[in-house]
Design a protein around this motif. Structure first.
Motif, mmCIF file in Angstrom:
data_model
loop_
_atom_site.group_PDB
_atom_site.id
_atom_site.type_symbol
_atom_site.label_atom_id
_atom_site.label_comp_id
_atom_site.label_asym_id
_atom_site.label_seq_id
_atom_site.Cartn_x
_atom_site.Cartn_y
_atom_site.Cartn_z
ATOM 1 N N GLU A 139 27.802 59.821 -17.526
ATOM 2 C CA GLU A 139 27.279 60.656 -18.619
ATOM 3 C C GLU A 139 28.276 60.755 -19.763
ATOM 4 O OE1 GLU A 139 25.992 65.328 -19.369
ATOM 5 O OE2 GLU A 139 26.031 64.529 -17.327
ATOM 6 N N HIS A 140 29.550 60.985 -19.421
ATOM 7 C CA HIS A 140 30.579 61.083 -20.464
ATOM 8 C C HIS A 140 30.849 59.711 -21.095
ATOM 9 C CE1 HIS A 140 31.198 65.223 -19.535
ATOM 10 N NE2 HIS A 140 31.693 64.998 -18.324
ATOM 11 N N ASP A 141 30.733 58.661 -20.301
ATOM 12 C CA ASP A 141 30.912 57.297 -20.816
ATOM 13 C C ASP A 141 29.852 56.992 -21.872
ATOM 14 O OD1 ASP A 141 31.887 54.592 -20.897
ATOM 15 O OD2 ASP A 141 30.202 54.008 -19.648
ATOM 16 N N LEU A 142 28.601 57.308 -21.550
ATOM 17 C CA LEU A 142 27.515 57.085 -22.501
ATOM 18 C C LEU A 142 27.722 57.899 -23.774
ATOM 19 C CD1 LEU A 142 24.468 57.144 -20.051
ATOM 20 C CD2 LEU A 142 25.266 55.167 -21.346
ATOM 21 N N ALA A 143 28.140 59.154 -23.614
ATOM 22 C CA ALA A 143 28.365 60.023 -24.775
ATOM 23 C C ALA A 143 29.475 59.465 -25.660
ATOM 24 C CB ALA A 143 28.714 61.434 -24.315
#
Length: 224
Positions: A139-143
């Motif tokens: 999730e943080h990677d995508l963000a």
């Protein structure tokens, strides 16, 4: 050329030339068909096809309008196509496209990122490092990737990259589970990208982004 394809090209030419602009209402079907030298049936099929890719907006009881032609609307059709092709070979091709485009987005972002932007990106790196599950890390990677693309200042490029990110989510999760050191490597490469962006170094940012995406590509090649 099929009659419907010819009709699509005729309508497209009206939009490209500026004769029809975003938000304009198309002339009545009978009038437009006569004007373009088309049958009403072929024009109707062309309108249907162009509405599916969100170039035209058919409003029942009101008429047909040219859409806003915004990147997020037009690229929605690509998202549908990608959803239909989720095999390993297709996934690898998507990552290869990302490897071409994301470094370019990083290079553009390096010319625009402010100190405040860099701080926000570093906060995303911190959040990824503190993630307790693979899902949180992804999730943080995508963000992070979405934010960097947005900082490129190119709405089409940012939307295209966001669309391409969707099919790779499962691969990111699987890599996080299966590959030792995936989390630390991801965070370290993100931090290197941010450092280059904050320093206003487009080519360094481009290089780190290439290394980052190429790592995923190489992992997929090993699995193939």
């Amino acid at each position: 050329m099929a009659v419907t394809d010819d009709a699509i090209l005729r309508v497209r030419e009206m939009i490209v030339s500026g004769e029809l602009k975003p938000g304009d209402r198309l002339p009545r079907e009978a009038v437009l068909a006569e004007r373009l030298g088309l049958s009403r049936n072929s024009l109707r099929e062309a309108v249907k096809a162009l509405s599916l890719v969100r170039v035209l907006d058919v409003r029942q009881g009101d008429g047909t309008y040219v859409s806003s032609l915004r990147a997020d609307e037009l690229l929605g059709a690509l998202s549908f196509v990608l959803d239909l092709h989720r095999g390993e070979e297709s996934l690898l091709e998507v990552v290869q496209v990302r490897r071409i485009l994301e470094p370019a987005a990083c290079a553009l972002a390096a010319q625009r990122v402010t100190a405040e932007d860099a701080a926000a990106l570093r906060a995303l790196c911190d959040a990824a490092e503190a993630a307790e599950t693979v899902e949180e890390l992804v999730e943080h990677d995508l963000a992070f990737h979405r934010a960097v693309a947005a900082h490129s200042g190119n709405a089409y490029l940012a939307q295209l990259l966001d669309t391409l990110a969707g099919p790779t989510v499962r691969a990111r999760i699987w890599r996080g589970i299966a590959q030792a050191g995936a989390k630390s490597r991801t965070v370290a490469e993100h931090r290197a990208i941010v450092d280059a962006l904050a320093a206003g170094q487009p080519e360094v940012a481009r290089s780190w982004s290439t290394v980052h995406i190429a790592g995923v590509e190489q992992w997929l090649l090993v699995l193939a």
